[in-house]
Design a protein around this motif. Structure first.
Motif, mmCIF file in Angstrom:
data_model
loop_
_atom_site.group_PDB
_atom_site.id
_atom_site.type_symbol
_atom_site.label_atom_id
_atom_site.label_comp_id
_atom_site.label_asym_id
_atom_site.label_seq_id
_atom_site.Cartn_x
_atom_site.Cartn_y
_atom_site.Cartn_z
ATOM 1 N N GLY A 193 11.552 10.737 8.238
ATOM 2 C CA GLY A 193 11.135 11.950 8.921
ATOM 3 C C GLY A 193 10.700 11.682 10.348
ATOM 4 N N SER A 194 10.748 12.704 11.161
ATOM 5 C CA SER A 194 10.422 12.559 12.588
ATOM 6 C C SER A 194 8.930 12.403 12.833
ATOM 7 N N GLY A 195 8.103 12.736 11.833
ATOM 8 C CA GLY A 195 6.657 12.659 12.020
ATOM 9 C C GLY A 195 5.998 11.556 11.221
ATOM 10 N N ILE A 196 6.756 10.530 10.839
ATOM 11 C CA ILE A 196 6.203 9.445 10.028
ATOM 12 C C ILE A 196 5.122 8.691 10.792
ATOM 13 N N GLY A 197 4.028 8.400 10.098
ATOM 14 C CA GLY A 197 2.950 7.624 10.681
ATOM 15 C C GLY A 197 3.043 6.160 10.307
ATOM 16 N N LYS A 198 2.107 5.689 9.465
ATOM 17 C CA LYS A 198 2.025 4.259 9.176
ATOM 18 C C LYS A 198 1.608 4.039 7.723
ATOM 19 N N LEU A 199 2.155 2.979 7.110
ATOM 20 C CA LEU A 199 1.752 2.549 5.782
ATOM 21 C C LEU A 199 1.307 1.089 5.868
ATOM 22 N N GLN A 200 0.112 0.804 5.338
ATOM 23 C CA GLN A 200 -0.424 -0.551 5.351
ATOM 24 C C GLN A 200 -0.843 -0.943 3.936
ATOM 25 N N VAL A 201 -0.786 -2.244 3.662
ATOM 26 C CA VAL A 201 -1.242 -2.781 2.384
ATOM 27 C C VAL A 201 -2.328 -3.811 2.668
ATOM 28 N N TYR A 202 -3.470 -3.652 1.972
ATOM 29 C CA TYR A 202 -4.601 -4.556 2.145
ATOM 30 C C TYR A 202 -4.963 -5.189 0.802
ATOM 31 N N VAL A 203 -5.529 -6.392 0.859
ATOM 32 C CA VAL A 203 -6.191 -6.979 -0.295
ATOM 33 C C VAL A 203 -7.668 -7.112 0.054
ATOM 34 N N THR A 204 -8.512 -6.710 -0.886
ATOM 35 C CA THR A 204 -9.958 -6.807 -0.694
ATOM 36 C C THR A 204 -10.541 -7.661 -1.812
ATOM 37 N N ASP A 205 -11.311 -8.689 -1.449
ATOM 38 C CA ASP A 205 -11.977 -9.513 -2.451
ATOM 39 C C ASP A 205 -13.378 -9.837 -1.965
ATOM 40 N N ASP A 206 -14.034 -10.787 -2.628
ATOM 41 C CA ASP A 206 -15.418 -11.084 -2.256
ATOM 42 C C ASP A 206 -15.524 -11.753 -0.888
ATOM 43 N N ALA A 207 -14.373 -12.131 -0.298
ATOM 44 C CA ALA A 207 -14.388 -12.719 1.044
ATOM 45 C C ALA A 207 -14.136 -11.678 2.137
ATOM 46 N N GLY A 208 -13.846 -10.443 1.759
ATOM 47 C CA GLY A 208 -13.586 -9.387 2.742
ATOM 48 C C GLY A 208 -12.232 -8.743 2.532
ATOM 49 N N GLN A 209 -11.753 -8.066 3.565
ATOM 50 C CA GLN A 209 -10.480 -7.337 3.498
ATOM 51 C C GLN A 209 -9.483 -7.919 4.489
ATOM 52 N N GLY A 212 8.129 -7.203 -0.747
ATOM 53 C CA GLY A 212 7.424 -8.140 -1.619
ATOM 54 C C GLY A 212 6.394 -8.904 -0.817
ATOM 55 N N ILE A 213 5.190 -9.016 -1.347
ATOM 56 C CA ILE A 213 4.065 -9.589 -0.607
ATOM 57 C C ILE A 213 3.378 -10.652 -1.447
ATOM 58 N N PHE A 214 3.144 -11.817 -0.894
ATOM 59 C CA PHE A 214 2.353 -12.833 -1.570
ATOM 60 C C PHE A 214 0.871 -12.562 -1.337
ATOM 61 N N VAL A 215 0.115 -12.534 -2.422
ATOM 62 C CA VAL A 215 -1.320 -12.262 -2.358
ATOM 63 C C VAL A 215 -2.120 -13.554 -2.435
ATOM 64 N N GLY A 216 -1.734 -14.432 -3.358
ATOM 65 C CA GLY A 216 -2.424 -15.697 -3.491
ATOM 66 C C GLY A 216 -3.655 -15.609 -4.383
ATOM 67 N N GLU A 217 -4.454 -16.650 -4.348
ATOM 68 C CA GLU A 217 -5.622 -16.753 -5.222
ATOM 69 C C GLU A 217 -6.791 -15.980 -4.637
ATOM 70 N N LYS A 218 -7.283 -15.013 -5.392
ATOM 71 C CA LYS A 218 -8.395 -14.166 -4.956
ATOM 72 C C LYS A 218 -9.388 -14.010 -6.095
ATOM 73 N N HIS A 219 -10.605 -13.608 -5.753
ATOM 74 C CA HIS A 219 -11.638 -13.366 -6.762
ATOM 75 C C HIS A 219 -12.159 -11.945 -6.612
ATOM 76 N N GLU A 220 -12.179 -11.207 -7.735
ATOM 77 C CA GLU A 220 -12.633 -9.809 -7.742
ATOM 78 C C GLU A 220 -11.866 -8.999 -6.692
ATOM 79 N N ALA A 221 -10.546 -9.021 -6.786
ATOM 80 C CA ALA A 221 -9.694 -8.416 -5.754
ATOM 81 C C ALA A 221 -9.111 -7.091 -6.202
ATOM 82 N N ASN A 222 -8.765 -6.250 -5.224
ATOM 83 C CA ASN A 222 -7.936 -5.080 -5.490
ATOM 84 C C ASN A 222 -6.962 -4.903 -4.336
ATOM 85 N N ILE A 223 -5.880 -4.174 -4.620
ATOM 86 C CA ILE A 223 -4.838 -3.899 -3.625
ATOM 87 C C ILE A 223 -4.953 -2.439 -3.205
ATOM 88 N N THR A 224 -4.836 -2.181 -1.914
ATOM 89 C CA THR A 224 -4.982 -0.834 -1.374
ATOM 90 C C THR A 224 -3.791 -0.485 -0.488
#
Length: 337
Positions: free
Chosen positions: A231-247, A265-277
């Motif tokens: 679409g002509s009005g597309i903005g932005k899409l981002q993917v974050y990982v948040t864990d006990d070390a930050g975002q 496809g995205i490599f996340v790696g070893e994280k603790h108490e993480a979520n994907i946003t």
């Protein structure tokens, strides 16, 4: 006048027959078996990245009694000569529609319709070796609720946490000049996907779609997904990982990505108490819908430390190995087709 009319190569093209060292894609294409489940869309239709063993977690070693009363009675294949026995067995188990499988005697694959219920009926064993079972012993793998979702039956463990809401949607969005006409899973207007509708907000407004807490992830943890940003009005899409070390930002797409669904496809790696946003930001006008489908978590269990990425192993590996071609490369592999 006309003369010498000749037809050449006008018959239907015969699909190739893949050999034992190749994987047969859904579209009939043959690729190297080592390129399956490597977070790259080598088939050009995504089929080499579907039904990988990302859902399967090794839950322990259990004694087996062969015969009619076996805990895992159905032999699906013998992968004793393959380092990726768990992947091969997982694929066959998923094709059968079963929920668990076991590897026995160094890589012989067993399962059954009640494998997820009966796997421990004969008790715990200590005879398993290297995740491939042992004599009368199954290394049992279970398909769990790890956040993977195709949205056909709900939103799984994904929640929209902002006023601008990601909604579960099917068919074309409105207005018709943006958004996908079908989902990715089924390729049908009846199939569901997650939609951030640009008509529901204002330019610059943010919509967040967040996973549940992944607890501790293994060093090979990765996430793949399909997205549509047309679409002509597309903005932005981002993917974050948040864990006990930050975002940390793992991936982003700024502006239109063209027609059709795109794979990332995205490599996340070893994280603790993480979520994907997933964070979607609306663009300049209402022709800016953002869509997501077929989110898959791969090898994210803490038990995944002794699994290998398929293909040639890197040198000086210590339990975790990757392709040499992926050494000293970006974390992010994206294929648009």
């Amino acid at each position: 006048a006309l003369d010498d009319i000749e037809f050449r190569d006008c018959g239907l093209e015969e699909l190739p027959v893949c050999n034992s060292a190749e994987f047969t894609c859904k579209n009939g294409r043959c690729i190297n078996a080592e390129d399956v489940c490597d977070l790259v869309d080598n088939c050009w239709d995504g089929s080499d990245e579907n039904d990988c063993d990302q859902h399967a977690v090794n839950i322990g070693c259990y004694y087996e009694v062969p015969g009619n009363t076996a805990a895992l009675p159905e032999k699906l294949g013998d992968f004793t000569n393959q380092h990726n026995a768990s992947l091969a067995c997982a694929r066959l188990t998923l094709q059968k529609g079963y929920q668990a499988f076991g590897l026995q005697n160094g890589g012989v694959c067993y399962s059954g319709p009640n494998a997820h219920l009966d796997y421990a009926k004969f008790g715990v064993s200590y005879a398993c070796v290297n995740g491939k079972g042992g004599y009368h012993a199954n290394d049992v793998y279970m398909f769990g609720q790890d956040g993977s979702c195709n949205f056909e039956h709900g939103t799984c463990v994904w929640n929209s946490t902002t006023d601008l809401v990601w909604v579960r949607h099917h068919g074309p969005s409105n207005p018709p000049y943006t958004g996908p006409p079908t989902d990715h899973t089924l390729g049908s207007a009846a199939g569901f996907y997650m939609l951030l509708n640009s008509s529901a907000g204002t330019p610059g407004q943010v919509g967040i779609l967040q996973s549940h807490n992944l607890a501790t992830t293994g060093p090979l943890c990765a996430v793949s997904f399909w997205y549509n940003m047309k679409g002509s009005g597309i903005g932005k899409l981002q993917v974050y990982v948040t864990d006990d070390a930050g975002q940390a930002e793992l991936w982003s797409q700024d502006g239109p990505s063209g027609n059709g669904w795109r794979y990332a496809g995205i490599f996340v790696g070893e994280k603790h108490e993480a979520n994907i946003t997933f964070v979607g930001t609306l663009g300049s006008n209402s022709n800016g819908d953002i869509a997501l489908d077929d989110i898959h978590f791969s090898r994210c269990g803490a038990e995944a430390t002794n699994l290998y990425l398929l293909g040639e192993q890197g040198e000086d590996c210590d339990e975790v190995c990757a392709k040499k071609s992926m050494l000293c490369s970006d974390n992010i592999v994206t294929n648009n087709k």
